[in-house]
Design a protein around this motif. Structure first.
Motif, mmCIF file in Angstrom:
data_model
loop_
_atom_site.group_PDB
_atom_site.id
_atom_site.type_symbol
_atom_site.label_atom_id
_atom_site.label_comp_id
_atom_site.label_asym_id
_atom_site.label_seq_id
_atom_site.Cartn_x
_atom_site.Cartn_y
_atom_site.Cartn_z
ATOM 1 N N ASP A 26 0.870 -1.055 -0.093
ATOM 2 C CA ASP A 26 0.194 -0.151 -0.035
ATOM 3 C C ASP A 26 0.918 1.200 0.010
ATOM 4 O OD1 ASP A 26 -2.428 -1.668 0.254
ATOM 5 O OD2 ASP A 26 -1.830 -1.675 2.407
ATOM 6 N N TYR A 28 2.534 5.031 -0.327
ATOM 7 C CA TYR A 28 2.113 6.510 -0.421
ATOM 8 C C TYR A 28 3.551 7.112 -0.296
ATOM 9 C CZ TYR A 28 3.707 6.222 4.592
ATOM 10 O OH TYR A 28 4.396 6.149 5.801
ATOM 11 N N THR A 42 -2.537 7.113 0.392
ATOM 12 C CA THR A 42 -2.259 5.762 0.440
ATOM 13 C C THR A 42 -2.883 5.087 -0.887
ATOM 14 O OG1 THR A 42 -1.510 5.815 2.732
ATOM 15 C CG2 THR A 42 -1.733 3.605 1.565
ATOM 16 N N ARG A 44 -4.083 2.172 -1.794
ATOM 17 C CA ARG A 44 -4.482 0.718 -1.084
ATOM 18 C C ARG A 44 -4.396 -0.299 -2.120
ATOM 19 N NH1 ARG A 44 -4.337 1.438 3.895
ATOM 20 N NH2 ARG A 44 -5.104 3.325 4.916
ATOM 21 N N ASP A 45 -3.792 -1.507 -1.792
ATOM 22 C CA ASP A 45 -3.690 -2.788 -2.501
ATOM 23 C C ASP A 45 -3.250 -2.283 -4.119
ATOM 24 O OD1 ASP A 45 -4.352 -4.460 -0.506
ATOM 25 O OD2 ASP A 45 -6.607 -4.051 -1.067
ATOM 26 N N PRO A 50 1.661 1.912 -8.157
ATOM 27 C CA PRO A 50 0.637 2.613 -7.791
ATOM 28 C C PRO A 50 0.391 3.867 -8.618
ATOM 29 C CG PRO A 50 2.374 3.015 -6.541
ATOM 30 C CD PRO A 50 2.915 2.015 -7.375
ATOM 31 N N ASP A 77 5.511 2.085 2.395
ATOM 32 C CA ASP A 77 4.409 0.889 2.306
ATOM 33 C C ASP A 77 3.911 1.051 3.785
ATOM 34 O OD1 ASP A 77 2.772 -1.188 1.976
ATOM 35 O OD2 ASP A 77 4.272 -2.718 2.303
ATOM 36 N N HIS A 78 2.245 1.475 3.479
ATOM 37 C CA HIS A 78 1.618 1.734 4.726
ATOM 38 C C HIS A 78 1.204 -0.116 5.327
ATOM 39 C CE1 HIS A 78 -1.458 2.931 7.477
ATOM 40 N NE2 HIS A 78 -2.209 1.956 7.032
#
Length: 163
Positions: A26, A28, A42, A44-45, A50, A77-78
């Motif tokens: 994830d 950011y 972020t 997500r997935d 991204p 990566d969150h």
């Protein structure tokens, strides 16, 4: 003296390294300019590719001359249950962009790809960003009129007396 607005357009990243134990990464981005930091949303997935398509803004108010101005983009990566993982970073010198913007009022770097450097100093992936700098307009109070000068916040006018 450089004053204005620096806008960083985060487009996307491709081929990032890193894998999560469960699911996709994830990502950011934390963008830093001097002491200012901005964080993107972020993705997500999103995994290794991204997309953000967002603009982060920085106020520029620098009196320092001949200083290398740079943006540092840290890709993270969150993680929900542990500390976020560092995926890599890119550093972009914006000294010339700011200088050109101060001369012409506005300057732009069209979206371009920058290589991502990982923790072991290898290249892994790329991030695509565009940057725009818009110089601040000088207001009438800070300009000196042709026949006067500012003295302690007051306008002093010099006029020739005819004799």
């Amino acid at each position: 003296m450089a004053r204005g607005l620096l806008e960083v357009h985060l487009v996307h990243a491709k081929g990032l390294s890193g894998t999560d134990f469960l699911g996709k990464i994830d990502p950011y981005v934390v963008v830093q300019y001097r002491s200012q930091e901005r964080k993107s949303s972020t993705a997500r997935d999103a995994g290794r590719n991204p997309s953000w398509n967002e603009v982060l803004r920085f106020q520029i108010n620098s009196s320092a001359a001949n200083v290398q101005e740079k943006l540092v983009l840290r890709i993270m990566d969150h993680d929900n249950f542990s500390s976020d993982d560092f995926l890599g970073q890119a550093t972009i010198n914006v000294t010339d962009l700011i200088s050109m913007g101060m001369e012409s009022g506005k300057s732009r770097l069209n979206p371009a790809k920058y290589r991502v450097v990982t923790a072991d100093n290898s290249y892994h992936g790329e991030i695509k960003i565009g940057i725009t700098f818009t110089a601040a307009k000088v207001d009438a109070h800070s300009q000196v009129e042709q026949d006067g000068a500012h003295v302690g916040g007051w306008m002093q006018t010099f006029r020739e007396q005819k004799v």
